[in-house]
Design a protein around this motif. Structure first.
Motif, mmCIF file in Angstrom:
data_model
loop_
_atom_site.group_PDB
_atom_site.id
_atom_site.type_symbol
_atom_site.label_atom_id
_atom_site.label_comp_id
_atom_site.label_asym_id
_atom_site.label_seq_id
_atom_site.Cartn_x
_atom_site.Cartn_y
_atom_site.Cartn_z
ATOM 1 N N UNK A 185 12.792 0.108 11.376
ATOM 2 C CA UNK A 185 13.491 -0.759 10.696
ATOM 3 C C UNK A 185 14.606 0.237 10.138
ATOM 4 N N UNK A 186 16.050 -0.106 10.439
ATOM 5 C CA UNK A 186 16.984 0.902 10.074
ATOM 6 C C UNK A 186 17.592 0.454 8.773
ATOM 7 N N UNK A 187 17.980 -0.929 8.413
ATOM 8 C CA UNK A 187 18.693 -1.485 7.486
ATOM 9 C C UNK A 187 18.348 -3.037 7.496
ATOM 10 N N UNK A 188 18.860 -3.564 6.333
ATOM 11 C CA UNK A 188 18.693 -4.994 6.101
ATOM 12 C C UNK A 188 20.043 -5.510 5.501
ATOM 13 N N UNK A 189 20.597 -6.433 6.285
ATOM 14 C CA UNK A 189 21.907 -7.069 5.365
ATOM 15 C C UNK A 189 21.672 -8.479 5.171
ATOM 16 N N UNK A 190 21.825 -8.952 3.922
ATOM 17 C CA UNK A 190 21.397 -10.116 3.401
ATOM 18 C C UNK A 190 22.616 -11.122 3.546
ATOM 19 N N UNK A 191 22.351 -12.132 4.439
ATOM 20 C CA UNK A 191 23.883 -12.768 4.727
ATOM 21 C C UNK A 191 24.510 -13.654 3.438
ATOM 22 N N UNK A 192 25.730 -13.629 3.418
ATOM 23 C CA UNK A 192 26.283 -14.062 2.547
ATOM 24 C C UNK A 192 26.331 -15.706 2.853
ATOM 25 N N UNK A 193 25.872 -16.637 1.926
ATOM 26 C CA UNK A 193 25.888 -18.061 1.928
ATOM 27 C C UNK A 193 27.090 -18.725 1.526
ATOM 28 N N UNK A 194 27.860 -19.213 2.186
ATOM 29 C CA UNK A 194 29.068 -19.883 1.589
ATOM 30 C C UNK A 194 28.940 -21.241 1.263
#
Length: 635
Positions: free
Chosen positions: A626-635
């Motif tokens: 695991x390198x990183x986590x991006x929490x997606x922006x919910x529009x």
């Protein structure tokens, strides 16, 4: 009394892997003793095992080992070598290293340092040929697309296509870092990128007596990441006038720097509506090329033996031998073309490609590591015509046993049979256009059944395994045996039965089944399946499968937006200012991994917030880290 040519008695190859083994093969034929150098990662590599003597270079990275000219010269002196062959890559185009070899009193099996110096920098080479490259600050919107290119070295490292002016600075930075890591020289330059061109080169060979041979052409247009995949000689379909021009330019480049030895002059050939095909000078490689075997096959010569003879002072014949037939070479890589060419590592259980020339640095059981180029072997064929050569090579690769990490073997077979390639209409954008079709999953639908039947037979005859008191078959026809396999990204469930008549399967006649060979008959057609198993990995002819447990175990779930390492490697850079809590855009570069001498960019999968950042420069990671986590922006 006039002294004749000197005699080389012992050669150190300042390289590793396939090219070291290839030079050693010729040296043995000439009666010359051989010396290898090896990093700690290569202690048990084939080139270190087959040489008469081997010297350790402490460390694992190229900068610590194969790029340390001082250590290599000392190794040659300690081992009693009287000559050094540089191979290709690493220090092969380093004039300072060539001088150090000569200053130590040894023979340099390569061109004079002054010739290397004149041509090894691609910027200076272009100037010598009357071409001025663009400066970093001179690129305008009208110049796009452009190619950022390392001034030293080759093999596609330090090279980037730039189609948007806004991307130029980032690509220059990335190219400099990659070039410095691969060649010890971070200089890059910018030149116009010619779309739809063919990569054509001319092999030259020159002696110390003023003779320069132009040994025909090679076409190396099929490339990934600017690194060649399939090469052939001669380049097909070039008009005679253009061939003469290419040969003349190559000889002129050699004579301009008083060249000696083997070298290659590279061109981009593009069609112009008004003038027809036109050649654009790219660079001169002052060394042996990876693809030299196709020229050897067509001209019936050994270029390494000629290099040695020239270094000893022998004169070439006034005219080169006549070319005969056609030769094609395919580079077999440990990589997954369907996953952005991700390099692969692991044990190479078996490598067998009968009936062809196989240049390799591996044997069965060797480990393919993370530190160096992922090329496993070069597969070469020669035939009277191009069509016959393509057919022979595709057939040989299709039947080859390549058991181990994922390779580009299927891609090579499909490329060799692609109508655009067989018609000779290819260019350097071939894989940009055709990669999805060439990497689409395809496997024999009966491979899982063959694997299951072979496995069943092996278990039935394995006396070390616990045996049922009911024997190898069950008198319960309604309850077949079940096995599960992963194949081409999908799960396959196989049903078969043990009966008094042997193994049976619905809709298929089992003609024969043992642990290594299964013969099935479907709709009146009988086919053979050769089966090999290594742990859970099963190879059925050219199809790879993974045996799955009967009852799958629960697996850990990854948080959505997790960025996992797609390959083992080293984190070399994290984007400036990147920290947890930062907002990122979809496709924004976050960090860079280095694996097998190439940089691989890890980008944000979607716009959102960086909630986790584990990667730090210098960190060694394995596949799936695991390198990183991006929490997606919910529009």
């Amino acid at each position: 009394m006039t002294e004749g040519p000197m005699m080389i008695t012992s050669v150190l190859v300042a390289n590793r892997g396939e090219i070291a083994c290839r030079v050693f093969r010729t040296c043995r034929e000439l009666g010359i003793r051989t010396v290898a150098v090896h990093s700690d990662a290569d202690e048990n590599a084939l080139h270190a095992r087959v040489a008469d003597a081997a010297v350790r270079l402490p460390g694992v990275t190229p900068a610590e080992t194969y790029l340390r000219g001082d250590l290599i010269v000392k190794a040659a002196m300690d081992a009693g070598a009287d000559a050094v062959h540089p191979g290709y890559g690493f220090l092969s185009e380093n004039a300072g290293f060539a001088r150090a070899v000569l200053d130590a009193g040894m023979v340099w099996i390569g061109p004079p340092p002054a010739a290397i110096e004149a041509m090894a920098s691609k910027t200076r080479a272009k100037q010598l040929m009357g071409i001025e490259p663009l400066g970093d600050g001179e690129v305008a919107e009208a110049d796009l697309p452009v190619l950022v290119k390392a001034a030293a070295g080759g093999g596609g490292r330090g090279m980037r296509i730039v189609r948007r002016l806004a991307d130029l600075d980032a690509e220059l930075t990335a190219a400099r870092a990659e070039a410095a890591s691969a060649f010890g020289d971070g200089e890059v330059f910018v030149e116009p990128y010619v779309e739809g061109g063919r990569h054509v080169e001319v092999q030259i060979l020159a002696d110390t007596h003023g003779t320069v041979w132009a040994l025909g052409t090679r076409d190396c247009s099929l490339q990934r990441r600017h690194q060649k995949v399939i090469e052939e000689a001669p380049a097909p379909g070039l008009p005679p006038a253009l061939l003469d021009e290419l040969h003349d330019m190559a000889v002129r480049a050699a004579r301009a720097v008083s060249y000696v030895g083997a070298g290659t002059v590279e061109f981009l050939v593009a069609d112009h509506p008004a003038t027809g095909p036109k050649a654009h000078f790219l660079e001169m490689n002052t060394r042996l090329q990876v693809e030299h075997p196709v020229t050897e096959a067509v001209f019936g010569i050994d270029l390494v033996a000629e290099q040695v003879r020239v270094a000893e002072g022998h004169a070439l014949e006034k005219e080169p031998p006549r070319a005969r037939g056609h030769a094609v070479e395919a580079r077999l890589y440990a990589e997954d073309p369907g996953r952005d060419w991700a390099p692969q590592t692991g044990r190479l259980h078996r490598l067998a490609v009968p009936g062809v020339r196989l240049d390799t640095g591996y044997t069965d059981g060797d480990h393919i590591g993370v530190h160096y180029d992922p090329m496993i072997a070069k597969v070469v064929v020669h035939a009277p015509t191009r069509a016959e050569a393509l057919r022979r090579l595709a057939g040989a690769l299709e039947r080859a046993a390549v058991h181990g990490p994922v390779t580009n073997r299927d891609l090579l077979v499909r490329s060799l049979r692609h109508e655009e390639f067989t018609a000779g209409r290819m260019d350097t954008g071939f894989y940009d256009r055709h990669l999805p079709a060439l990497t689409a999953p395809h496997a024999d639908p009966h491979a899982p059944l063959a694997a299951a039947l072979a496995d069943a037979h092996a278990h039935a005859h394995d006396h070390a395994r616990p045996r049922s008191r009911f024997g190898g078959w069950r008198n319960v026809p309604s309850q077949p045996q079940v096995k599960r396999y992963a194949m081409a990204g999908e799960e396959h469930e196989v049903h078969y039965r043990h009966t008094r008549q042997g193994l049976t399967a619905d809709g298929v006649r089992v003609v024969h089944a043992d642990a290594r060979l299964v013969v099935l008959e479907v709709d009146g057609v009988r086919r053979k399946y050769e089966v090999a198993r290594y742990g859970t990995k099963v190879y059925v002819n050219a199809t790879e499968l993974t045996a799955l447990p009967r009852f799958p175990e629960p697996t850990d779930r990854q948080e959505p937006g997790s960025l996992l390492a797609p390959m083992p490697g080293t984190v070399v850079r994290v984007a400036d200012g990147l920290a947890e809590g930062a907002r990122v855009e979809a496709g924004q570069p976050l960090l860079w991994l280095e694996a097998m001498k190439m940089e691989h960019r890890i980008s944000a999968p979607a716009a959102g917030t960086l909630t986790v950042l584990h990667a730090v420069p210098g960190q060694q990671v394995e596949v799936g880290t695991l390198l990183a986590v991006v929490q997606e922006e919910i529009s």
